[in-house]
Motif scaffolding. Structure first.
Motif, PDB file in Angstrom:
ATOM      1  N   MET A   1       0.852  -1.174   0.000  1.00 29.24           N
ATOM      2  CA  MET A   1       0.000   0.000   0.000  1.00 29.24           C
ATOM      3  C   MET A   1       0.901   1.242   0.000  1.00 29.24           C
ATOM      4  N   ALA A   2       0.585   2.175  -0.886  1.00 28.67           N
ATOM      5  CA  ALA A   2       1.344   3.423  -0.951  1.00 28.67           C
ATOM      6  C   ALA A   2       1.054   4.271   0.289  1.00 28.67           C
ATOM      7  N   TRP A   3       1.988   5.082   0.668  1.00 26.92           N
ATOM      8  CA  TRP A   3       1.874   5.889   1.882  1.00 26.92           C
ATOM      9  C   TRP A   3       0.687   6.844   1.843  1.00 26.92           C
ATOM     10  N   TYR A   4       0.296   7.300   0.646  1.00 27.29           N
ATOM     11  CA  TYR A   4      -0.753   8.309   0.528  1.00 27.29           C
ATOM     12  C   TYR A   4      -2.176   7.732   0.597  1.00 27.29           C
ATOM     13  N   ILE A   5      -2.327   6.411   0.523  1.00 24.48           N
ATOM     14  CA  ILE A   5      -3.659   5.803   0.551  1.00 24.48           C
ATOM     15  C   ILE A   5      -4.379   6.097   1.883  1.00 24.48           C
ATOM     16  N   PRO A   6      -3.742   5.893   3.046  1.00 21.13           N
ATOM     17  CA  PRO A   6      -4.438   6.256   4.291  1.00 21.13           C
ATOM     18  C   PRO A   6      -4.790   7.747   4.366  1.00 21.13           C
ATOM     19  N   VAL A   7      -3.934   8.589   3.802  1.00 24.78           N
ATOM     20  CA  VAL A   7      -4.214  10.027   3.786  1.00 24.78           C
ATOM     21  C   VAL A   7      -5.445  10.305   2.925  1.00 24.78           C
ATOM     22  N   LEU A   8      -5.548   9.645   1.771  1.00 29.30           N
ATOM     23  CA  LEU A   8      -6.722   9.801   0.908  1.00 29.30           C
ATOM     24  C   LEU A   8      -7.991   9.310   1.595  1.00 29.30           C
ATOM     25  N   ILE A   9      -7.906   8.154   2.235  1.00 30.63           N
ATOM     26  CA  ILE A   9      -9.076   7.608   2.939  1.00 30.63           C
ATOM     27  C   ILE A   9      -9.505   8.568   4.052  1.00 30.63           C
ATOM     28  N   PHE A  10      -8.556   8.995   4.850  1.00 28.88           N
ATOM     29  CA  PHE A  10      -8.832   9.921   5.955  1.00 28.88           C
ATOM     30  C   PHE A  10      -9.477  11.208   5.431  1.00 28.88           C
ATOM     31  N   SER A  11      -8.888  11.785   4.401  1.00 27.82           N
ATOM     32  CA  SER A  11      -9.384  13.043   3.839  1.00 27.82           C
ATOM     33  C   SER A  11     -10.774  12.871   3.226  1.00 27.82           C
ATOM     34  N   ALA A  12     -10.972  11.776   2.490  1.00 28.75           N
ATOM     35  CA  ALA A  12     -12.272  11.526   1.865  1.00 28.75           C
ATOM     36  C   ALA A  12     -13.362  11.380   2.924  1.00 28.75           C
ATOM     37  N   ARG A  55     -10.272  -2.303  -0.211  1.00 28.29           N
ATOM     38  CA  ARG A  55      -9.141  -2.796  -0.995  1.00 28.29           C
ATOM     39  C   ARG A  55      -7.907  -3.024  -0.124  1.00 28.29           C
ATOM     40  N   TYR A  56      -7.734  -2.183   0.881  1.00 31.89           N
ATOM     41  CA  TYR A  56      -6.572  -2.277   1.758  1.00 31.89           C
ATOM     42  C   TYR A  56      -6.977  -2.697   3.173  1.00 31.89           C
ATOM     43  N   LEU A  57      -7.958  -3.571   3.258  1.00 29.75           N
ATOM     44  CA  LEU A  57      -8.487  -4.013   4.547  1.00 29.75           C
ATOM     45  C   LEU A  57      -7.441  -4.725   5.403  1.00 29.75           C
ATOM     46  N   ASP A  58      -6.462  -5.328   4.769  1.00 27.07           N
ATOM     47  CA  ASP A  58      -5.428  -6.041   5.527  1.00 27.07           C
ATOM     48  C   ASP A  58      -4.365  -5.102   6.104  1.00 27.07           C
ATOM     49  N   HIS A  59      -4.485  -3.806   5.846  1.00 29.60           N
ATOM     50  CA  HIS A  59      -3.561  -2.811   6.388  1.00 29.60           C
ATOM     51  C   HIS A  59      -4.275  -2.023   7.485  1.00 29.60           C
ATOM     52  N   ILE A  60      -3.756  -2.079   8.674  1.00 27.25           N
ATOM     53  CA  ILE A  60      -4.380  -1.422   9.819  1.00 27.25           C
ATOM     54  C   ILE A  60      -4.470   0.092   9.633  1.00 27.25           C
ATOM     55  N   LEU A  61      -3.498   0.681   8.919  1.00 25.41           N
ATOM     56  CA  LEU A  61      -3.540   2.126   8.706  1.00 25.41           C
ATOM     57  C   LEU A  61      -4.747   2.548   7.875  1.00 25.41           C
ATOM     58  N   ALA A  62      -5.160   1.716   6.943  1.00 28.46           N
ATOM     59  CA  ALA A  62      -6.350   2.031   6.141  1.00 28.46           C
ATOM     60  C   ALA A  62      -7.592   2.039   7.025  1.00 28.46           C
TER      61      ALA A  62
END
Length: 183
Positions: A1-12, A55-62
């Motif tokens: 997972m790219a570093w910006y994906i959690p930022v996008l999820i958070f912002s959205a 899509r990134y459910l296996d990543h706790i940051l998501a």
């Protein structure tokens, strides 16, 4: 997972939940078309945020970004809505102090007030009613507190106010009249 994906999820999530909060306040205030318009964009953003989170459910940051964005969005939506201050409020004042005329004091400040005589536990009371725009609520309450600090005051949401009189109490203090009060 790219570093910006959690930022996008958070912002959205911040954006979609803030829009949802504002949309619900507009629904309650009777603004159907604006509510529907905001709802369209709210759902598009929500679908994107949910898609990324799944899509990134296996990543706790998501997951943390999704939940954090939701809670931050609730807070932000309430903050924005309080600044916009939609709707009308009715203030009811029960003043036990016969030496103070709350209705007259509010009228001097440009508010329309209905005054009736009441009977309280300790004797006669003044009961005053006024309808104000929510953004003027703090101003009106400050006047009441200054005039009659011992008065009992309640505030209720008003769905609609109609009438043929110029709505001085619905103007912001110091604002010029904009015509008749309508639905």
């Amino acid at each position: 997972m790219a570093w910006y994906i959690p930022v996008l999820i958070f912002s959205a999530r911040i954006v979609d939940v803030s829009l949802g909060t504002i949309r619900m306040m507009l629904v309650v205030a009777g603004h159907r078309w604006i509510s529907a318009f905001l709802g369209f964009f709210e759902v598009i953003i929500w679908v994107l945020a949910v898609g990324w989170a799944i899509r990134y459910l296996d990543h706790i940051l998501a997951l943390l970004a999704y939940a954090g964005g939701f809670s931050t969005g609730v807070f932000m939506g309430m903050l924005i809505e309080s600044k916009l201050a939609f709707g009308l409020r009715m203030i009811r004042v029960i003043n036990p102090n016969a030496e103070v005329d709350v209705a007259a004091g509010l009228r001097q400040e440009g508010y329309r007030v209905t005054r009736i005589e009441g009977s309280g536990m300790s004797g006669p009371v003044e009961v005053a009613f006024t309808v104000v725009r929510r953004r003027s609520l703090d101003h009106a309450r400050d006047i009441i507190r200054r005039l009659a600090p011992s008065a009992f005051m309640t505030v209720e949401r008003v769905d609609r106010a109609t009438g043929e009189l110029e709505a001085a109490s619905l103007r912001r203090p110091g604002a010029q009249s904009r015509g008749l009060l309508r639905k």
